[in-house]
Design an enzyme around this catalytic site. Structure first.
Site, PDB file in Angstrom:
ATOM      1  N   VAL A  13       0.789  -1.192  -0.065  1.00  0.00           N
ATOM      2  CA  VAL A  13       0.092  -0.017  -0.027  1.00  0.00           C
ATOM      3  C   VAL A  13       0.872   1.208   0.008  1.00  0.00           C
ATOM      4  CG1 VAL A  13      -1.920   1.130   1.176  1.00  0.00           C
ATOM      5  CG2 VAL A  13      -1.658  -1.160   1.657  1.00  0.00           C
ATOM      6  N   ASP A  14       0.518   2.224  -0.804  1.00  0.00           N
ATOM      7  CA  ASP A  14       1.083   3.419  -0.679  1.00  0.00           C
ATOM      8  C   ASP A  14       0.296   4.718  -0.758  1.00  0.00           C
ATOM      9  OD1 ASP A  14       3.338   5.306  -0.382  1.00  0.00           O
ATOM     10  OD2 ASP A  14       4.029   4.974  -2.270  1.00  0.00           O
ATOM     11  N   THR A  15       0.417   5.803  -0.122  1.00  0.00           N
ATOM     12  CA  THR A  15      -0.588   6.881   0.092  1.00  0.00           C
ATOM     13  C   THR A  15       0.164   8.224  -0.294  1.00  0.00           C
ATOM     14  OG1 THR A  15      -1.679   5.493   1.660  1.00  0.00           O
ATOM     15  CG2 THR A  15      -2.089   7.816   1.689  1.00  0.00           C
ATOM     16  N   VAL A  50      -3.117   3.453  -3.121  1.00  0.00           N
ATOM     17  CA  VAL A  50      -3.275   2.146  -4.111  1.00  0.00           C
ATOM     18  C   VAL A  50      -2.843   0.957  -3.442  1.00  0.00           C
ATOM     19  CG1 VAL A  50      -2.404   1.507  -6.148  1.00  0.00           C
ATOM     20  CG2 VAL A  50      -2.897   3.918  -6.144  1.00  0.00           C
TER      21      VAL A  50
END
Length: 183
Positions: A13-15, A50
């Site tokens: 997950v990256d934000t 994502v």
């Protein structure tokens, strides 16, 4: 990473935080943290994440988008928040799950996305890829820059809170593979 999926799924997950067309990174120092918080004060911004779930069968992706509005802040309000130190290692320079909650007047979308793990999207992965109402999380890896900042615990707490809204979902968290229920 793909070589490890034969044993178990891997979730990444990256934000990012966006203010209009600008991506706000992690502030490098207090001056940058003050500038970021001041730029968000009295305005709305977007938090986008994502997720990628890699399994032996392939890769699935999902995204989450949440609008967050900050209250107006004067110089003292900005300085007071920056003095908490919560800005360290955080995109946009704040932590909604901490004292940063006092900066927010409105949120539209998934709160857990702003914390860092969009649980609704994670649950959707479960719905798409499994014939079960259970999620098994064996390990949570936290980037070395975040290890002492409570990120993993905050994400786990948010995951548990969200799961309570889906009364058919059980979540198992363990660092010991032998403690995992049979799948």
């Amino acid at each position: 990473m793909a070589g490890r999926t034969a044993d178990r799924p891997v979730l990444g997950v990256d934000t990012v935080v966006r203010l209009e067309d600008r991506v706000l990174g992690k502030p490098a120092d207090e001056a940058e943290a003050r500038a970021l918080i001041a730029s968000l004060a009295g305005r709305s911004h977007v938090v986008e994440s994502v997720l990628a779930l890699v399994t032996a069968d392939g890769e699935e992706t999902a995204s989450s988008r949440t609008s967050v509005t900050f209250r107006a802040l004067d110089d003292r309000g900005v300085a007071d928040y920056v003095a908490t130190g919560e800005w360290h290692g955080r995109a946009g320079g704040y932590a909604i799950q901490g004292r940063g909650a006092a900066l927010v007047t409105r949120i539209e979308g998934d709160y857990t996305n702003v914390v860092g793990l969009p649980v609704a999207a994670l649950i959707a992965f479960r719905d798409q890829t499994a014939n079960t109402n259970e999620i098994y999380i064996q390990d949570i890896a936290v980037h070395p820059n975040h290890r002492n900042q409570g990120h993993a615990q905050a994400l786990l707490d948010a995951l548990h809170r969200q799961a309570q809204n889906w009364n058919t979902t059980r979540i198992w968290l363990t660092s010991e593979p032998n403690n995992m229920p049979a799948m």
